[in-house]
Each structure stands twice: as C-alpha cells, then as structure tokens.
Design an enzyme around this catalytic site. Structure first.
Site, PDB file in Angstrom:
ATOM      1  N   CYS A   2       0.842  -1.179   0.000  1.00  0.00           N
ATOM      2  CA  CYS A   2       0.000   0.000   0.000  1.00  0.00           C
ATOM      3  C   CYS A   2       0.883   1.237   0.000  1.00  0.00           C
ATOM      4  CB  CYS A   2      -0.914  -0.006   1.223  1.00  0.00           C
ATOM      5  SG  CYS A   2      -1.924  -1.504   1.369  1.00  0.00           S
ATOM      6  N   ARG A  27       2.200   1.324  -7.195  1.00  0.00           N
ATOM      7  CA  ARG A  27       2.370   0.218  -6.256  1.00  0.00           C
ATOM      8  C   ARG A  27       1.202  -0.763  -6.314  1.00  0.00           C
ATOM      9  NH1 ARG A  27       6.109   1.851  -2.040  1.00  0.00           N
ATOM     10  NH2 ARG A  27       5.097   0.464  -0.563  1.00  0.00           N
ATOM     11  N   TRP A  74      -4.237  -1.772  -0.829  1.00  0.00           N
ATOM     12  CA  TRP A  74      -4.392  -3.041  -1.536  1.00  0.00           C
ATOM     13  C   TRP A  74      -4.920  -4.043  -0.523  1.00  0.00           C
ATOM     14  CZ3 TRP A  74      -4.144  -4.021  -6.601  1.00  0.00           C
ATOM     15  CH2 TRP A  74      -4.147  -5.353  -7.010  1.00  0.00           C
ATOM     16  N   ASN A  99       0.396   0.503   6.605  1.00  0.00           N
ATOM     17  CA  ASN A  99       0.875  -0.533   5.688  1.00  0.00           C
ATOM     18  C   ASN A  99       1.375  -1.703   6.514  1.00  0.00           C
ATOM     19  OD1 ASN A  99       0.399   1.206   3.596  1.00  0.00           O
ATOM     20  ND2 ASN A  99       2.542   1.545   3.086  1.00  0.00           N
ATOM     21  N   GLY A 100       1.138  -2.922   6.038  1.00  0.00           N
ATOM     22  CA  GLY A 100       1.619  -4.096   6.751  1.00  0.00           C
ATOM     23  C   GLY A 100       0.477  -4.977   7.195  1.00  0.00           C
ATOM     24  N   GLU A 482      11.068 -15.420 -17.966  1.00  0.00           N
ATOM     25  CA  GLU A 482      10.775 -14.012 -17.752  1.00  0.00           C
ATOM     26  C   GLU A 482       9.824 -13.486 -18.824  1.00  0.00           C
ATOM     27  OE1 GLU A 482      10.826 -10.064 -16.305  1.00  0.00           O
ATOM     28  OE2 GLU A 482      11.082 -12.045 -15.405  1.00  0.00           O
ATOM     29  N   LYS A 486       6.075 -11.883 -18.099  1.00  0.00           N
ATOM     30  CA  LYS A 486       5.636 -10.571 -18.562  1.00  0.00           C
ATOM     31  C   LYS A 486       4.297 -10.669 -19.288  1.00  0.00           C
ATOM     32  CE  LYS A 486       8.539  -8.121 -16.776  1.00  0.00           C
ATOM     33  NZ  LYS A 486       8.396  -9.078 -15.718  1.00  0.00           N
ATOM     34  N   GLU A 489       1.495 -11.367 -16.769  1.00  0.00           N
ATOM     35  CA  GLU A 489       1.299 -10.268 -15.830  1.00  0.00           C
ATOM     36  C   GLU A 489       0.398  -9.181 -16.393  1.00  0.00           C
ATOM     37  OE1 GLU A 489       5.102  -9.586 -12.869  1.00  0.00           O
ATOM     38  OE2 GLU A 489       5.348  -9.043 -14.968  1.00  0.00           O
ATOM     39  N   HIS A 505       8.270 -34.071 -23.524  1.00  0.00           N
ATOM     40  CA  HIS A 505       7.998 -34.812 -22.290  1.00  0.00           C
ATOM     41  C   HIS A 505       6.707 -34.353 -21.623  1.00  0.00           C
ATOM     42  CE1 HIS A 505      11.797 -36.973 -22.298  1.00  0.00           C
ATOM     43  NE2 HIS A 505      12.421 -35.829 -22.585  1.00  0.00           N
ATOM     44  N   LYS A 570       3.386  -3.473  -7.013  1.00  0.00           N
ATOM     45  CA  LYS A 570       4.771  -3.295  -7.438  1.00  0.00           C
ATOM     46  C   LYS A 570       5.737  -3.909  -6.446  1.00  0.00           C
ATOM     47  CE  LYS A 570       8.158  -1.772  -9.918  1.00  0.00           C
ATOM     48  NZ  LYS A 570       8.476  -2.474 -11.170  1.00  0.00           N
TER      49      LYS A 570
END
Length: 575
Positions: A2, A27, A74, A99-100, A482, A486, A489, A505, A570
């Site tokens: 947050c 964020r 968030w 926050n937390g 990666e 992306k 995401e 396989h 973020k």
C-alpha cells in the site's frame, strides 16, 4: 504494497496528499483516502477505485487543513470497499493509515469489542486506531499513545497517525514496512516511498525498524524502540520529480523499456576500466570478503529470481563457482546446510520485498557467509541489512511489470561474476572480453528496440489467444520464463515456459494450431552467430527486450491496464 503520504505544513495539505497518492499509484491499490485536521475537527474522505475519484471529491469539499494523511490500499484483510479503505478513525478523534499486517489483530479486536468499541471495517488496521484512542484517554500525548500502542502489536507496520487534539502533529512509526520522513522548509512529511514527496522535497530521513517520530511543520523528533531520542542522518535524493513522469509515452512500462540502454549505461558508469571490473564498486570490504568465498547462494522473487537463474549459468559456466538459486519465499521454510564460505546474494528492485528480506535474515541467522544486496533503492532495508551491495541505478520503475530492473540486475550480476571469477576461472584475457561486451551493451539494446514495429505487428497474433508457450534451451530458459511472466502479468494470457528439450515430455500435448509458441533462440540477422560462452553473456540481456515489447503490445491490444495489472502490486512488502 500500500502507499502512505502525510504532512504538516503552513499551507493547505490536501493538494500535496493527492499528488503524493498519484505518485504511489504504481504500487497497486483498490481504494484511496485522505484525512485532515482542521479547526479542531477531523475531516475524512475515502473512495473505492482510483485516486482521480478521490481527487474530485476532495476538490469539491476544498478542505483547508494544514495537517493530513493519505493512503492507497491493496486489500489484505477485508474486501476492497469504502468502509475498509484508509484512513481509519475512532470516534472522529483519531485517524491513521497503515501498511503491513497485524498478526494478533483477532485477539485485540475481541478485547476492544468487549470494551465497547464498534468496528466499522473488516481490516486488521482498525484495532490500531482504537488502541491509540484508548491510550489518549489517560491524558498522555499522541506520541506516547502511539509508542504504547505499537508495543501491543505483532506483525509489520508503517503508521501515520493524527489526533484532533494535537492539530499540528503527525506521529509515524515503522516495523518491517518502509517509511521515510521528508524534510521541507517550514513543512515536513512522511511517505512509504520517496517518489511521493519529490515535488516538495529531496531531503529524507529513513526511519529504522522500531522508530517512532513526531512530525510538526518546524521539527522532526525521532525515538528508537527503547524510546530514546536519536539522530538519523538526512539524505538527499538525486531522483528528479520528472523522473517519475510518463512523458511522451503511452504507458510507464513502454517508457521504462526504452530507458534500458540509459539505465544499463548508468549501472556500468564508474565500475569498469578499459579491461577489468573495478572491485571497489562493491564496497571497501569487498576484496577481503570475496577472498574467502567458495560458493554462491542467490535468493530472490519473481523477475529477480529469473535474473538469478541466468546468473547461475554465468557463475558456473564462466567463473567455475558453485551456485544455487532459491525462491526467497521457500528458502526460510527449508533447512539448507549453512556454509560460512557461501556468499548470499539477495536481489530486489525495491529492497523491501518481505519474502526476500525474511530469507536474508534467515541466512544470516543460520550461519551462511557474507551477504550482498543487488537493489535499485539506496535507502531500502535490503541495502542497510547486507554486508556489501551494488546499486542497479535503474531510476524509478513505476510499471508493476519489471523491465529495466531485470536487465540492470543482469548487468550487476555479471559484474559480480567477473569479480569473483578472478579467483577461479576468469583470466585477464576473458575479463577484458566481458568488459568490452558490457561497454557495448547499451548500443546493442538500442538496436534491439528498433524491432518495436515488427513486434507490434506480431502481437496481433496473440491478442485473441488464451494460452502461450515459451521455449528456451540452456541459459535461454530463464529468459523464456521471464518472457512468459511478462505476458501473463499484463495481458492475462496464460503463459508457461519450458526448457526446449522438455517439449516432448508432456507440454507437446498442449500444442495445436491455435497455440502461439515463442522460441528464445539466437537470430543471425539480429545478433550474428554466437561463437562462445562469452558472446552469450550479451545475448541474455538483448533477447529480453523483444519479449518485453511483445508482452506490452499484446496487453495494449487486449485493452488491459498495462501499468497496474489486476491483483498485482509493485512491491510485495507483506508475506
């Protein structure tokens, strides 16, 4: 995760809070709010959704208070609703942002309910504001009330607290979640990220774990966890306010993709001679500590973990150094055998990733060797808690999906591989070749960016797909991972990466004429034929650019929120 902003000024604080919240939008969040003290009364406005909605309501009300706090939330405890949005208040007297995660909130909530407090949210935060209110009823100051309250809390927090009875004061506190104090002229501020305050100051104090601070317009007083008044150094940020602006680009992510040549040039600046990497770049103790290293353990999450996977190939293939790469969230729950001759490398863009910090601390407690942080934020917890560090100098990265963080981490890791490798397999001749390739890297990235138009056209083949497969062989496999990350995401297309040899396989069963397949492999027209391991070093980074552009253009075509994809933040600063 947050975002917090607050301040005490000699002018209306609301516009400063709103601008700060806008700068924290990257964020990730689902609701926003502000609270002010004005003429002995508490004024509060909260909304579900974007800061722009909050701004409209605040502008309509035009509050004139000089003391205020703001927050982008968030959801962790409780749904994303207005009632769960911060700031939270108690009896229109005390307000705070947090926050937390408070781990013992359930027990505190039960006790407070039995004492007569009415809860209006489902959050863990509300127990804090009730506790502060109860402390104030004994006649002590807001500072003392917050100091007493945090002793009852278990978990992580960054707090900004106001009280209508002390109109020109904010009290801040932190444990486990980042919080900074911004020093202005006749005004002072708090924020979870320095970027929120760049329009009003570039001078900051980084609060340490356990600190509480009393902030007024003219003074900042900081107390450690024992309650002793302490001095914390004031640092000046070299990040300009416009560095976090989007400029001519449609999205922050595209801007940051195009910033990579410059970011890598900055990462290399002052760290290379004509023929070798300057070991002093890692700190004055680097040579002494590196001399005792026999192996490497990398801990990281997400994109940083992929950078570590690439580096493992370099540590072992180029330098001849044993290397393991760990997902940070899993490391602390295993029982790895500690070796004091193992260098522990923690990688994090923000330096506040909770899982990575917890893994780092676990490694230190279990008896591993020296620690080294690779990070983009010099004021971060990661940098303060490691023996050695190397800043990536990527500049602010606003888009949730990391781009320049990844490539600059790769460069930083290669610098480290080279320095450690001198003690193993890397000769002076080989180091000179690596240095030459690193110096040329920004120019090659500029060339790779010229593929943008072609990749934009290619993206049209993905826009109506639900799944995609990425393949890479050997050192290209983590680059493929990666690329897949992306794509999923920001476009919400399910994408998976496999080593090319594993296709037969199992994954081959998924392939049909509708399944797009992205193969990460050398393209002779772009890179020329790779002739040795050393040339592959450069290729790991260059191949990343087209994959980033592909993910970006697919997301644009699908109409998703490129810079703030759903369900993602973020910086993951809670576990």
């Amino acid at each position: 995760m947050c975002g917090i902003v607050g301040g005490v000024a000699q002018r209306p604080i609301a516009p400063i809070l709103i601008e700060g919240l806008k700068r924290l939008e990257y964020r990730g969040y689902d609701s926003a709010g502000v609270a002010l003290v004005e003429n002995g009364k508490l004024w509060r406005e909260r909304t579900k959704g974007k800061v722009a909605q909050l701004e409209t309501r605040v502008n309509d009300a035009s509050p004139q208070g000089n003391t205020g706090i703001g927050h982008t939330r968030w959801a962790t405890h409780g749904e994303p609703t207005v009632s769960n949005a911060h700031p939270h208040s108690c009896k229109e007297s005390v307000a705070l942002v947090h926050n937390g995660i408070i781990e013992n909130h359930a027990g505190l909530r039960e006790q407070q309910s039995s004492d007569g407090h009415l809860f209006t949210s489902d959050t863990d935060t509300e127990v804090i504001v009730h506790a502060v209110y109860d402390e104030l009823q004994s006649g002590i100051s807001l500072l003392q009330s917050v100091q007493n309250t945090v002793k009852k809390l278990e978990g992580a927090y960054a707090l900004g607290v106001m009280y209508r009875g002390e109109e020109d004061v904010i009290v801040a506190a932190r444990r486990g979640s980042p919080l900074v104090v911004g020093i202005g002229i006749g005004e002072n501020f708090i924020a979870s990220d320095i970027s929120a305050l760049l329009p009003v100051t570039r001078r900051f104090i980084i609060l340490e774990d356990g600190d509480t601070a009393q902030i007024t317009a003219s003074e900042v007083a900081i107390y450690d966890q024992q309650g002793q008044l302490v001095e914390r150094p004031i640092k000046e940020s070299n990040i300009s306010a416009d560095a976090v602006e989007r400029g001519e680009y449609r999205h922050y992510m595209l801007k940051e993709i195009y910033e990579q040549p410059h970011a890598i040039a900055e990462t290399l600046e002052g760290r290379l001679s004509d023929t070798h990497v300057l070991e002093a770049a890692f700190g004055p103790k680097a040579s002494e500590l590196f001399d005792g290293i026999k192996s490497v353990r990398i801990i990281a999450c997400g994109t940083s973990f992929h950078a570590g996977m690439v580096a493992r190939n370099w540590f072992e293939g180029l330098a001849g150094i044993p290397c393991q790469v760990e997902v940070a969230s899993e490391f602390r729950y295993r029982h790895p055998v500690a070796d004091p001759a193992t260098l522990v490398i923690a990688i994090s863009q923000s330096g506040e990733t909770a899982d990575t910090l917890s893994a780092l601390r676990a490694a230190q407690e279990r008896g591993f060797g020296p620690t080294l942080g690779i990070c983009n934020v010099p004021e971060s917890s990661l940098i303060r808690e490691t023996d050695l560090n190397l800043m990536t100098r990527a500049g602010p990265e606003i888009g949730v999906a990391s781009t320049k963080a990844f490539t600059t981490q790769l460069v930083a890791l290669l610098l480290l591989v080279t320095v450690l490798g001198r003690r193993f397999n890397i000769t002076r001749e080989r180091e000179a070749i690596i240095v030459k390739q690193l110096a040329a890297l920004p120019r090659h990235l500029e060339d790779a960016l010229q593929l943008d138009d072609a990749i934009c056209q290619m993206a049209e083949h993905f826009s109506d797909k639900s799944n995609a497969l990425f393949l890479g062989r050997g050192v290209q496999y983590p680059v493929a991972k990666e690329g897949a990350l992306k794509l999923k995401e920001i476009s919400y297309i399910h994408a998976e990466a496999y080593p090319a040899g594993e296709l037969k396989h199992g994954p081959l069963a998924l392939v049909d004429e509708e399944m797009p397949i992205v193969a990460v492999a050398p393209n002779d027209d772009l890179l020329g034929k790779l002739k040795s391991n050393l040339e592959e070093v450069r290729a790991r980074i260059i191949f990343t650019i087209p994959l980033q552009l592909l993910a970006y253009h697919v997301a644009v075509l699908k109409g998703t929120d490129v810079d703030q994809p759903r369900n993602l933040a973020k910086s993951v600063t809670v576990e």
